[in-house]
Design a protein around this motif. Structure first.
Motif, short mmCIF file in Angstrom:
data_model
loop_
_atom_site.label_atom_id
_atom_site.label_comp_id
_atom_site.label_asym_id
_atom_site.label_seq_id
_atom_site.Cartn_x
_atom_site.Cartn_y
_atom_site.Cartn_z
N VAL A 1 0.25 25.34 -24.92
CA VAL A 1 -0.58 26.15 -25.61
C VAL A 1 -1.28 27.72 -24.92
O VAL A 1 -0.97 28.01 -26.25
N GLN A 2 -0.87 28.00 -23.96
CA GLN A 2 -0.72 29.85 -23.29
C GLN A 2 0.46 30.44 -24.43
O GLN A 2 0.11 30.69 -25.06
N GLN A 3 1.41 29.65 -24.55
CA GLN A 3 3.13 30.92 -25.18
C GLN A 3 1.99 30.53 -26.33
O GLN A 3 2.67 31.75 -27.39
N ALA A 4 2.01 29.06 -27.27
CA ALA A 4 1.41 29.39 -28.93
C ALA A 4 0.01 30.50 -29.24
O ALA A 4 0.75 30.93 -29.84
N ALA A 5 -0.67 30.30 -28.18
CA ALA A 5 -1.76 31.37 -28.28
C ALA A 5 -1.33 32.63 -27.97
O ALA A 5 -1.54 33.45 -28.86
N CYS B 1 0.59 -1.07 -0.18
CA CYS B 1 -0.33 -0.19 -0.08
C CYS B 1 0.74 1.55 -0.40
O CYS B 1 0.35 1.53 -0.47
N ASP B 2 1.42 0.81 0.74
CA ASP B 2 2.70 2.39 0.32
C ASP B 2 3.63 2.72 -0.66
O ASP B 2 3.02 4.39 -0.84
N ARG B 3 3.91 1.36 -1.64
CA ARG B 3 4.47 1.69 -2.93
C ARG B 3 3.59 1.75 -3.54
O ARG B 3 3.47 3.46 -4.82
N LEU B 4 1.77 1.54 -3.39
CA LEU B 4 0.98 2.08 -4.38
C LEU B 4 0.54 3.36 -3.74
O LEU B 4 0.45 4.06 -5.40
N ASP B 5 0.78 4.07 -3.10
CA ASP B 5 0.65 5.36 -2.02
C ASP B 5 1.22 6.24 -3.09
O ASP B 5 1.59 7.08 -3.24
N PHE B 6 2.83 5.51 -2.89
CA PHE B 6 3.91 6.75 -3.47
C PHE B 6 4.00 6.96 -5.15
O PHE B 6 3.66 7.64 -5.72
N MET B 7 3.56 5.48 -5.20
CA MET B 7 3.45 5.35 -7.30
C MET B 7 2.40 5.86 -7.42
O MET B 7 2.19 6.96 -8.79
N VAL B 8 0.89 6.71 -6.50
CA VAL B 8 -0.09 7.52 -7.33
C VAL B 8 0.22 8.65 -7.31
O VAL B 8 -0.33 9.98 -7.87
N LYS B 9 1.25 9.09 -5.87
CA LYS B 9 1.29 10.77 -5.32
C LYS B 9 1.88 10.85 -6.35
O LYS B 9 2.15 12.21 -7.01
N ASN B 10 3.12 10.01 -7.25
CA ASN B 10 3.90 10.16 -8.75
C ASN B 10 3.28 10.25 -9.73
O ASN B 10 3.89 11.66 -10.43
N CYS B 11 2.41 9.46 -9.85
CA CYS B 11 2.15 9.58 -10.86
C CYS B 11 0.46 11.04 -11.21
O CYS B 11 0.45 11.24 -11.89
N ARG B 12 0.51 10.80 -10.16
CA ARG B 12 0.01 12.70 -9.71
C ARG B 12 -0.04 13.80 -10.14
O ARG B 12 0.05 15.11 -10.38
N HIS B 13 1.07 13.60 -9.69
CA HIS B 13 2.36 14.81 -9.64
C HIS B 13 3.73 14.64 -10.92
O HIS B 13 2.84 15.93 -12.11
N ARG B 14 2.80 13.46 -11.57
CA ARG B 14 3.97 13.80 -12.85
C ARG B 14 2.51 14.37 -13.69
O ARG B 14 2.80 15.02 -15.08
N LEU B 15 1.54 13.99 -13.92
CA LEU B 15 -0.02 14.07 -14.93
C LEU B 15 0.27 15.45 -14.37
O LEU B 15 -0.46 16.85 -15.20
N ALA B 16 -0.03 16.62 -12.84
CA ALA B 16 0.17 17.72 -12.77
C ALA B 16 1.30 18.27 -13.73
O ALA B 16 0.42 19.20 -14.18
N GLU B 17 2.63 17.57 -13.83
CA GLU B 17 3.74 18.04 -14.20
C GLU B 17 3.40 18.73 -16.15
O GLU B 17 3.28 19.11 -16.44
N MET B 18 3.19 17.48 -16.34
CA MET B 18 3.07 17.71 -17.60
C MET B 18 1.78 17.70 -17.99
O MET B 18 1.36 18.76 -19.35
N ALA B 19 0.77 18.43 -17.35
CA ALA B 19 -0.92 19.27 -17.68
C ALA B 19 -0.31 20.53 -17.50
O ALA B 19 -1.04 21.40 -18.51
N GLN B 20 0.09 21.28 -16.13
CA GLN B 20 0.63 22.23 -16.95
C GLN B 20 1.35 22.60 -17.68
O GLN B 20 1.16 23.78 -18.15
N LYS B 21 2.50 21.91 -17.95
CA LYS B 21 3.70 21.17 -19.44
C LYS B 21 2.74 22.47 -20.63
O LYS B 21 3.03 23.59 -21.55
N GLN B 22 2.21 20.89 -20.78
CA GLN B 22 0.48 21.83 -21.96
C GLN B 22 -0.30 22.65 -22.13
O GLN B 22 0.18 23.53 -23.00
N HIS B 23 -0.27 22.84 -20.89
CA HIS B 23 -0.92 24.52 -20.70
C HIS B 23 0.31 25.71 -20.58
O HIS B 23 -0.62 26.27 -21.81
#
Length: 315
Positions: free
Chosen positions: A273-277, A248-270
């Protein structure tokens, strides 16, 4: 007798219901004892009554299916004759006051063969008389109910309670006095001395004791193995819980890491898009400015062209 449940642990010779010495002790299926009257009061006052000691069922469907009354049900339970002898002996010991011979001296000892209580003087005389010099005389200070009950001379005749039993009728399965042996039982096939029958019973009991001891040992070994299994099971449970917590600790770490990476990817994509716009917006603003300038130039040219035409036709 009071039929209330026992709150305190009774002694070995006391009924758990009335807290008195057993009277006609009945053996329950669980192995505990109750006075017959206490048993009768207990099972009639409580539906589906349980043993007051261990809470095991007392009467099952098979016990009462052929019984017509509660008294008959109570009588179907066997009487513990050994406990009855012990409690009878206890009552005898509790009622020893004066010497049975001189009736004047205080009770000092008891002849286990004669069943007479003797004062100190009569005890010494008992040893001097030729007929009784070999009798077993036990001081009351060391005499216990178990020791008194173990004496064959303590057994009473099944037909004359005031006479000591000296013989045993095998045909009637009864302890009898010498009077019964030469009268009612003189034609019985086998009448033996009570001592011989007692010795035979003692050998049978020794065999049963050995068998029960062996079974008790086997049960003890089984309980020990079961305790070991339970301990191993507890250790396995602890290990499994620890492993599950780690997963559970490893899954929790993976979920947190995945959440962090998804947030970074979303932020980068945003951001992209903002820079292109913003770049497109800047380009469009430049083009708009240029178009505005061209429009102004065209407008000026149009105005000048119109003025030229006007002057041409109107000098």
């Amino acid at each position: 007798m009071d039929s209330a449940a026992a709150c305190d642990e009774p002694s070995e010779k006391e009924c758990s219901v009335c807290h008195e010495l057993f009277t006609d002790p009945k053996l329950l299926p669980c192995g505990h004892l109750l006075c017959r009257q206490c048993l009768l009061s207990w099972i009639t006052s409580k539906k589906g009554a349980l043993c007051p000691m261990c809470r095991s069922p007392i009467v099952d469907a098979q016990t009462g299916i052929h019984s017509t009354s509660w008294e008959e049900i109570a009588d179907r339970f066997p009487t513990d004759l050994s406990m009855k002898r012990i409690t009878d002996a206890e009552n005898v010991l509790n009622n020893m006051h004066g010497c049975h011979v001189c009736e004047a001296g205080a009770a000092f000892s008891m002849c286990l063969d004669c069943q007479d209580v003797l004062c100190e003087a009569c005890s010494r005389a008992h040893h001097r008389i030729r007929v009784t010099r070999n009798h077993r005389v036990e001081p009351l200070s060391t005499l216990t109910a178990q020791k008194l009950a173990s004496c064959s001379s303590f057994s009473a005749c099944d037909f004359h309670n005031d006479e000591p039993a000296r013989a045993f009728c095998v045909e009637d399965n009864a302890s009898i006095c010498m009077l019964c042996a030469v009268t009612e039982h003189r034609h019985c096939v086998e009448v033996v001395s009570l001592e011989r029958k007692t010795e035979e019973a003692r050998e049978v009991l020794h065999g049963l004791t050995d068998t029960l001891s062996q079974r008790e040992t086997e049960v003890g070994i089984a309980l020990k193995k079961l305790d070991e299994r339970l301990k191993e099971s507890e250790e396995h449970v602890k290990t499994d819980i620890h492993d599950a917590e780690q997963v559970c600790d490893r899954l929790d770490f993976m979920v947190k890491n995945c959440r962090h990476r998804l947030a970074e990817m979303a932020q980068k994509q945003h951001t992209d898009v903002q820079q292109a716009a913003n770049y497109d917006k800047a380009s469009l603003l430049i083009r708009k400015g240029r178009l505005t300038l061209h429009k102004q130039t065209v407008a000026r040219a149009g105005e000048l062209n119109a003025f030229s035409e006007l002057t041409r036709w109107h000098p």
